[in-house]
Each structure stands twice: as C-alpha cells, then as structure tokens.
Scaffold this motif. Structure first.
Motif, PDB file in Angstrom:
ATOM      1  N   GLY A  90       0.806  -1.209   0.000  1.00  0.00           N
ATOM      2  CA  GLY A  90       0.000   0.000   0.000  1.00  0.00           C
ATOM      3  C   GLY A  90       0.839   1.259   0.000  1.00  0.00           C
ATOM      4  O   GLY A  90       0.591   2.201  -0.774  1.00  0.00           O
ATOM      5  N   ASN A  91       1.857   1.313   0.844  1.00  0.00           N
ATOM      6  CA  ASN A  91       2.719   2.501   0.905  1.00  0.00           C
ATOM      7  C   ASN A  91       3.534   2.677  -0.370  1.00  0.00           C
ATOM      8  O   ASN A  91       3.657   3.779  -0.908  1.00  0.00           O
ATOM      9  CB  ASN A  91       3.652   2.420   2.109  1.00  0.00           C
ATOM     10  CG  ASN A  91       2.943   2.723   3.421  1.00  0.00           C
ATOM     11  OD1 ASN A  91       2.014   3.527   3.466  1.00  0.00           O
ATOM     12  ND2 ASN A  91       3.373   2.084   4.493  1.00  0.00           N
ATOM     13  N   THR A  92       4.107   1.576  -0.874  1.00  0.00           N
ATOM     14  CA  THR A  92       4.988   1.669  -2.034  1.00  0.00           C
ATOM     15  C   THR A  92       4.213   2.027  -3.303  1.00  0.00           C
ATOM     16  O   THR A  92       4.614   2.929  -4.061  1.00  0.00           O
ATOM     17  CB  THR A  92       5.734   0.336  -2.248  1.00  0.00           C
ATOM     18  OG1 THR A  92       6.420  -0.020  -1.034  1.00  0.00           O
ATOM     19  CG2 THR A  92       6.737   0.451  -3.374  1.00  0.00           C
ATOM     20  N   ILE A  93       3.108   1.326  -3.531  1.00  0.00           N
ATOM     21  CA  ILE A  93       2.308   1.600  -4.737  1.00  0.00           C
ATOM     22  C   ILE A  93       1.758   3.020  -4.705  1.00  0.00           C
ATOM     23  O   ILE A  93       1.764   3.734  -5.724  1.00  0.00           O
ATOM     24  CB  ILE A  93       1.172   0.561  -4.856  1.00  0.00           C
ATOM     25  CG1 ILE A  93       1.755  -0.815  -5.180  1.00  0.00           C
ATOM     26  CG2 ILE A  93       0.147   0.982  -5.902  1.00  0.00           C
ATOM     27  CD1 ILE A  93       0.760  -1.945  -5.099  1.00  0.00           C
ATOM     28  N   SER A  94       1.297   3.447  -3.531  1.00  0.00           N
ATOM     29  CA  SER A  94       0.753   4.807  -3.427  1.00  0.00           C
ATOM     30  C   SER A  94       1.828   5.860  -3.677  1.00  0.00           C
ATOM     31  O   SER A  94       1.575   6.888  -4.321  1.00  0.00           O
ATOM     32  CB  SER A  94       0.129   5.005  -2.048  1.00  0.00           C
ATOM     33  OG  SER A  94      -0.958   4.118  -1.855  1.00  0.00           O
ATOM     34  N   ALA A  95       3.035   5.618  -3.160  1.00  0.00           N
ATOM     35  CA  ALA A  95       4.126   6.568  -3.398  1.00  0.00           C
ATOM     36  C   ALA A  95       4.483   6.626  -4.880  1.00  0.00           C
ATOM     37  O   ALA A  95       4.775   7.707  -5.429  1.00  0.00           O
ATOM     38  CB  ALA A  95       5.346   6.188  -2.562  1.00  0.00           C
ATOM     39  N   LEU A  96       4.470   5.481  -5.550  1.00  0.00           N
ATOM     40  CA  LEU A  96       4.730   5.452  -6.994  1.00  0.00           C
ATOM     41  C   LEU A  96       3.708   6.301  -7.746  1.00  0.00           C
ATOM     42  O   LEU A  96       4.063   7.098  -8.635  1.00  0.00           O
ATOM     43  CB  LEU A  96       4.677   4.009  -7.502  1.00  0.00           C
ATOM     44  CG  LEU A  96       5.954   3.180  -7.406  1.00  0.00           C
ATOM     45  CD1 LEU A  96       5.656   1.712  -7.678  1.00  0.00           C
ATOM     46  CD2 LEU A  96       7.007   3.701  -8.374  1.00  0.00           C
ATOM     47  N   ILE A  97       2.446   6.133  -7.379  1.00  0.00           N
ATOM     48  CA  ILE A  97       1.394   6.895  -8.046  1.00  0.00           C
ATOM     49  C   ILE A  97       1.533   8.385  -7.737  1.00  0.00           C
ATOM     50  O   ILE A  97       1.322   9.241  -8.612  1.00  0.00           O
ATOM     51  CB  ILE A  97       0.015   6.356  -7.632  1.00  0.00           C
ATOM     52  CG1 ILE A  97      -0.177   4.960  -8.228  1.00  0.00           C
ATOM     53  CG2 ILE A  97      -1.104   7.287  -8.050  1.00  0.00           C
ATOM     54  CD1 ILE A  97      -1.430   4.261  -7.798  1.00  0.00           C
ATOM     55  N   GLY A  98       1.911   8.710  -6.494  1.00  0.00           N
ATOM     56  CA  GLY A  98       2.110  10.108  -6.137  1.00  0.00           C
ATOM     57  C   GLY A  98       3.225  10.754  -6.956  1.00  0.00           C
ATOM     58  O   GLY A  98       3.087  11.891  -7.429  1.00  0.00           O
ATOM     59  N   VAL A  99       4.338  10.041  -7.119  1.00  0.00           N
ATOM     60  CA  VAL A  99       5.451  10.563  -7.909  1.00  0.00           C
ATOM     61  C   VAL A  99       5.018  10.749  -9.361  1.00  0.00           C
ATOM     62  O   VAL A  99       5.341  11.771 -10.010  1.00  0.00           O
ATOM     63  CB  VAL A  99       6.664   9.622  -7.814  1.00  0.00           C
ATOM     64  CG1 VAL A  99       7.733  10.013  -8.825  1.00  0.00           C
ATOM     65  CG2 VAL A  99       7.247   9.647  -6.408  1.00  0.00           C
ATOM     66  N   ALA A 100       4.274   9.788  -9.898  1.00  0.00           N
ATOM     67  CA  ALA A 100       3.809   9.886 -11.280  1.00  0.00           C
ATOM     68  C   ALA A 100       2.852  11.058 -11.450  1.00  0.00           C
ATOM     69  O   ALA A 100       2.918  11.793 -12.448  1.00  0.00           O
ATOM     70  CB  ALA A 100       3.130   8.578 -11.698  1.00  0.00           C
ATOM     71  N   ASP A 107      -0.065  21.472 -11.496  1.00  0.00           N
ATOM     72  CA  ASP A 107      -0.802  22.076 -10.380  1.00  0.00           C
ATOM     73  C   ASP A 107      -0.764  21.126  -9.182  1.00  0.00           C
ATOM     74  O   ASP A 107      -1.309  20.020  -9.246  1.00  0.00           O
ATOM     75  CB  ASP A 107      -2.252  22.330 -10.795  1.00  0.00           C
ATOM     76  CG  ASP A 107      -3.010  23.151  -9.756  1.00  0.00           C
ATOM     77  OD1 ASP A 107      -2.788  22.929  -8.546  1.00  0.00           O
ATOM     78  OD2 ASP A 107      -3.840  23.994 -10.152  1.00  0.00           O
ATOM     79  N   PRO A 108      -0.133  21.529  -8.057  1.00  0.00           N
ATOM     80  CA  PRO A 108       0.002  20.604  -6.923  1.00  0.00           C
ATOM     81  C   PRO A 108      -1.336  20.212  -6.295  1.00  0.00           C
ATOM     82  O   PRO A 108      -1.467  19.090  -5.787  1.00  0.00           O
ATOM     83  CB  PRO A 108       0.871  21.379  -5.929  1.00  0.00           C
ATOM     84  CG  PRO A 108       0.732  22.811  -6.317  1.00  0.00           C
ATOM     85  CD  PRO A 108       0.518  22.821  -7.795  1.00  0.00           C
ATOM     86  N   ILE A 109      -2.317  21.106  -6.310  1.00  0.00           N
ATOM     87  CA  ILE A 109      -3.613  20.763  -5.726  1.00  0.00           C
ATOM     88  C   ILE A 109      -4.281  19.649  -6.519  1.00  0.00           C
ATOM     89  O   ILE A 109      -4.768  18.657  -5.960  1.00  0.00           O
ATOM     90  CB  ILE A 109      -4.521  22.012  -5.662  1.00  0.00           C
ATOM     91  CG1 ILE A 109      -3.877  23.098  -4.803  1.00  0.00           C
ATOM     92  CG2 ILE A 109      -5.893  21.626  -5.092  1.00  0.00           C
ATOM     93  CD1 ILE A 109      -3.615  22.688  -3.386  1.00  0.00           C
ATOM     94  N   ILE A 110      -4.283  19.810  -7.848  1.00  0.00           N
ATOM     95  CA  ILE A 110      -4.881  18.771  -8.691  1.00  0.00           C
ATOM     96  C   ILE A 110      -4.059  17.475  -8.592  1.00  0.00           C
ATOM     97  O   ILE A 110      -4.612  16.377  -8.542  1.00  0.00           O
ATOM     98  CB  ILE A 110      -4.972  19.252 -10.152  1.00  0.00           C
ATOM     99  CG1 ILE A 110      -5.906  20.463 -10.235  1.00  0.00           C
ATOM    100  CG2 ILE A 110      -5.462  18.130 -11.061  1.00  0.00           C
ATOM    101  CD1 ILE A 110      -6.000  21.067 -11.618  1.00  0.00           C
ATOM    102  N   ALA A 111      -2.746  17.625  -8.519  1.00  0.00           N
ATOM    103  CA  ALA A 111      -1.881  16.432  -8.439  1.00  0.00           C
ATOM    104  C   ALA A 111      -2.142  15.643  -7.161  1.00  0.00           C
ATOM    105  O   ALA A 111      -2.154  14.400  -7.181  1.00  0.00           O
ATOM    106  CB  ALA A 111      -0.416  16.859  -8.511  1.00  0.00           C
ATOM    107  N   THR A 112      -2.357  16.348  -6.059  1.00  0.00           N
ATOM    108  CA  THR A 112      -2.633  15.622  -4.815  1.00  0.00           C
ATOM    109  C   THR A 112      -3.955  14.871  -4.900  1.00  0.00           C
ATOM    110  O   THR A 112      -4.046  13.703  -4.475  1.00  0.00           O
ATOM    111  CB  THR A 112      -2.671  16.598  -3.621  1.00  0.00           C
ATOM    112  OG1 THR A 112      -3.613  17.642  -3.880  1.00  0.00           O
ATOM    113  CG2 THR A 112      -1.307  17.180  -3.347  1.00  0.00           C
ATOM    114  N   GLY A 113      -4.988  15.507  -5.438  1.00  0.00           N
ATOM    115  CA  GLY A 113      -6.272  14.826  -5.561  1.00  0.00           C
ATOM    116  C   GLY A 113      -6.198  13.616  -6.455  1.00  0.00           C
ATOM    117  O   GLY A 113      -6.706  12.537  -6.119  1.00  0.00           O
ATOM    118  N   VAL A 114      -5.548  13.770  -7.610  1.00  0.00           N
ATOM    119  CA  VAL A 114      -5.405  12.647  -8.541  1.00  0.00           C
ATOM    120  C   VAL A 114      -4.563  11.535  -7.911  1.00  0.00           C
ATOM    121  O   VAL A 114      -4.878  10.346  -8.018  1.00  0.00           O
ATOM    122  CB  VAL A 114      -4.771  13.136  -9.864  1.00  0.00           C
ATOM    123  CG1 VAL A 114      -4.392  11.941 -10.753  1.00  0.00           C
ATOM    124  CG2 VAL A 114      -5.735  14.057 -10.598  1.00  0.00           C
ATOM    125  N   GLY A 115      -3.471  11.935  -7.243  1.00  0.00           N
ATOM    126  CA  GLY A 115      -2.600  10.932  -6.636  1.00  0.00           C
ATOM    127  C   GLY A 115      -3.305  10.094  -5.592  1.00  0.00           C
ATOM    128  O   GLY A 115      -3.204   8.859  -5.582  1.00  0.00           O
TER     129      GLY A 115
END
Length: 374
Positions: A90-100, A107-115
């Motif tokens: 869960g942590n690793t996959i989520s971090a990968l998606i966050g980096v992508a 836009d960091p706000i949109i990126a956080t929501g999408v991530g």
C-alpha cells in the motif's frame, strides 16, 4: 387522555460517549504495549536507514506515513489494513502513483487529488488497501526538493525500505508477545479427517447467512470475513453459557473420578480405561495433584510408564458455568474436562455425556395448550 411517558434517554447526546473506545476488545495493557512497540519500531527504522544511507537533508530517513502504519501495525494488528502486504504494498504503490502524478500534473492541488484517488484504486485492485498509503501519495507530491531529487527512487527508498523494516520489527514483536500476526482466522477443523464440517459449524447460522447480512447492510467493516465468522460463533456460545449460567460445573460433574498415578504403567492405565468404560484418565503426581491426562489413543500401542504420554489437562473450576465447556467438548479433540480447585486437587470430571445431559435439561419444555374459560 393517556399518561405521558418519560422521555427516553438519548445515549447519543451524552458527551462522555464521544470519548469511549471505538475498537472492540481494546484493553489498556494492549494499548500500553502498542505504545512501547511503536516507540522502538520507529526509532529502529530511522536508525537502520541512517546507518545504511547516512544522515543528511538529501534523503529523509523515515517518511511521515510510517507513523500511521505503526498505529495500525501495533494497535490493531488483526485489522486487514494492518497486514504485511497492505503495509508494504500500500505505501509503495501509493508513493509510486504520487510521484507519477507530480510529474504529469503541474498544479500541486490537482496532483494531490489525482494521486490520492488513483492510490485508493490501485490499492483496492492489488488487495493492499492501507490508509497511510494516501499519506504516502501526498508526501510524494508535496515532499519538496528532498523527494523531487530522488524521483522514481523515492517509492523504494525510503518508502518501501521503511515499510519493510517496520513490518520486520512488527513480526518480531508480535511473535514475542504471542499475538496472531500476520492475522489468520483459524476456522474449526474436522479432527476426524472426514468430509463433514466440524460440529460447531453444522448448527446455527451459516456462511451464506453472514454474506447475506453483509450484502443487506451495504457497508464495509474493518474485519475480515473469517474473523467475523469466528467472532459470531463465539458470541453464540457465550450467549448459551450466559443464559444457562445457573448450571454450574459442580452440579453435573462426576465426583468418583477414576484416575491414575504418574508412575503407573501403561498396562494399569489401559485396564482402568477399559474396566470403567471411560475415555480419559486424569494423572496425579505424588501429592495427588492434577498434572495431565491420558486417553486410549496414547495408551493403545504404548508400553512402560504413562509419564511420557501425559497430555496437557483441560480443567475448570466447580463454580464455572457448565455450558461454557461446550466449545471444548464439541471440538472433536477433548472427551472430558477435569474439575479442580485452586490447588489442582481433582474434585470431579465432566464428560461429553454429562454435558449432553445438562444441555438436554436446559432446553425449554414444550408449552402445553391451556383451556380458556368461556
């Protein structure tokens, strides 16, 4: 005009209830132990990462989501969200998606929501749903230069590394504290090695009833299905014992107990079993205290002394509810429970037959129709 009824107390409005524990089975000793374990685990994780990569601002030694992972790992280790794969995956996959997401969206706000939203989807499909994973995705998007400089390596170092170290420490801790982790609900098994389901599963509610109830409630619960089944079956047994608590072990136990000394021979013990037509013999030490039991299975082909054949005794006290012995005497393993006092003196014995008679007496008698006078 009918009399007015007093207002029913509204438990939901009591402020004190807002602060009650919401975790079933939570105890103060377990919570204190979880605090100590989290303290050691987080410090060790940071220290090990520091020894491996050195200290410095170029790389965070431990990421913030590990704190939330530690809460689940040590405070609610039976939760499906706290198992090894959800923590690491869960942590690793989520971090990968966050980096992508941070790389693809300016836009960091949109990126956080999408991530975060894509992290939930990915964790769901890979069966590693873990709430701190959402924080791992956010950290990957908003982590600043330290995270950006590592790019696609960040999900692996330090996120995956932190997660693996935390799980390894958790496994060692729970093994030492004798907790069931990774949590596996052990269903009853048929000890006779036949195709029949265990006796405890042939009556009462069935698995399809639990599935139907979950579908009807249309909600998700932080407990896996097998653990839920085990909990509900235990609730059934506890309810039976409570509703028949007036029947004590002392009321139904056999008092003239056939037992054997610890230095008796196998032949003597076997003769006692067959002569008295019993299946379990309590074994006494030289002070006539209970030390264990032997049965026909152990004695069938053995020779010499009974001492090496002694099994751990299953015992109860005279004032215990008799029907609380149902789980023990219906699991297909035990045939009798030895009743002792606090000093392990043998006071009696309850066999499966004794318990069956008590259950039969506890059943409600048929209601006879009454003639109503005209």
């Amino acid at each position: 005009m009918p009399p007015s009824l007093p207002d029913e107390p509204s438990h939901r409005s009591e402020p004190s209830r807002w602060f009650n524990p919401i975790l079933a089975g939570a105890t103060l000793p377990d919570r204190l132990l979880a605090c100590a374990a989290a303290l050691v685990a987080i410090i060790l994780t940071g220290l090990i990462c520091g020894l491996m990569f050195g200290e410095g601002s170029h790389l965070p030694l431990i990421v913030a989501p590990m704190g939330a992972s530690a809460v689940l790992l040590f405070a609610v280790p039976s939760s499906p969200l706290a198992q090894p794969w959800p923590i690491i995956g869960g942590n690793t996959i989520s971090a990968l998606i966050g980096v992508a997401a941070a790389s693809a969206i300016s836009d960091p706000i949109i990126a956080t929501g999408v991530g975060v939203s894509l992290a939930i989807a990915a964790m769901s499909f890979t069966r590693c749903l873990h709430p701190p994973g959402g924080a791992a995705a956010l950290t990957a998007v908003l982590g600043g230069p330290a995270v950006a400089s590592w790019g696609m390596l960040f999900p692996f170092v330090p996120v995956a590394l932190n997660s693996c170290l935390l799980v390894a420490i958790g496994l060692a801790f729970h093994k030492l504290s004798k907790h069931n982790y990774p949590h596996v609900a052990t269903p009853p098994v048929n000890t006779h090695l036949t195709a029949d389901r265990p006796a405890a599963e042939r009556a009462g509610f069935q698995e399809q009833d639990v599935d139907a109830a979950l579908a009807a409630l249309k909600d998700s619960f932080d407990i896996d299905r097998d653990s839920l089944l085990r909990l509900l079956r235990q609730v059934e047994l506890e309810a039976v014992a409570r509703s028949n608590s007036e029947i004590k072990c002392a009321d139904i136990m056999s008092r003239d107990v056939v037992s054997v000394d610890i230095d008796a021979s196998v032949e003597q013990a076997r003769w006692l079993l067959l002569h008295h037509n019993v299946r379990t013999l309590p074994v006494r030490d030289h002070d006539r205290k209970l030390v264990g039991t032997v049965g026909l299975r152990e004695l069938a082909v053995a020779a010499g002394s009974v001492e090496p054949l002694i099994a751990r005794p299953i015992s109860a006290r005279p004032d215990d509810p008799a029907l609380a012995l149902l789980p023990v005497l219906t699991d297909g393993r035990a045939h009798a429970v030895i009743i002792t006092d606090a000093q392990r003196n043998i006071l009696g014995l309850i066999s499966q037959t004794d318990l069956l008679s008590a259950v039969a007496r506890s059943l409600p008698k048929a209601v006879q129709p009454q003639t109503v006078a005209a």
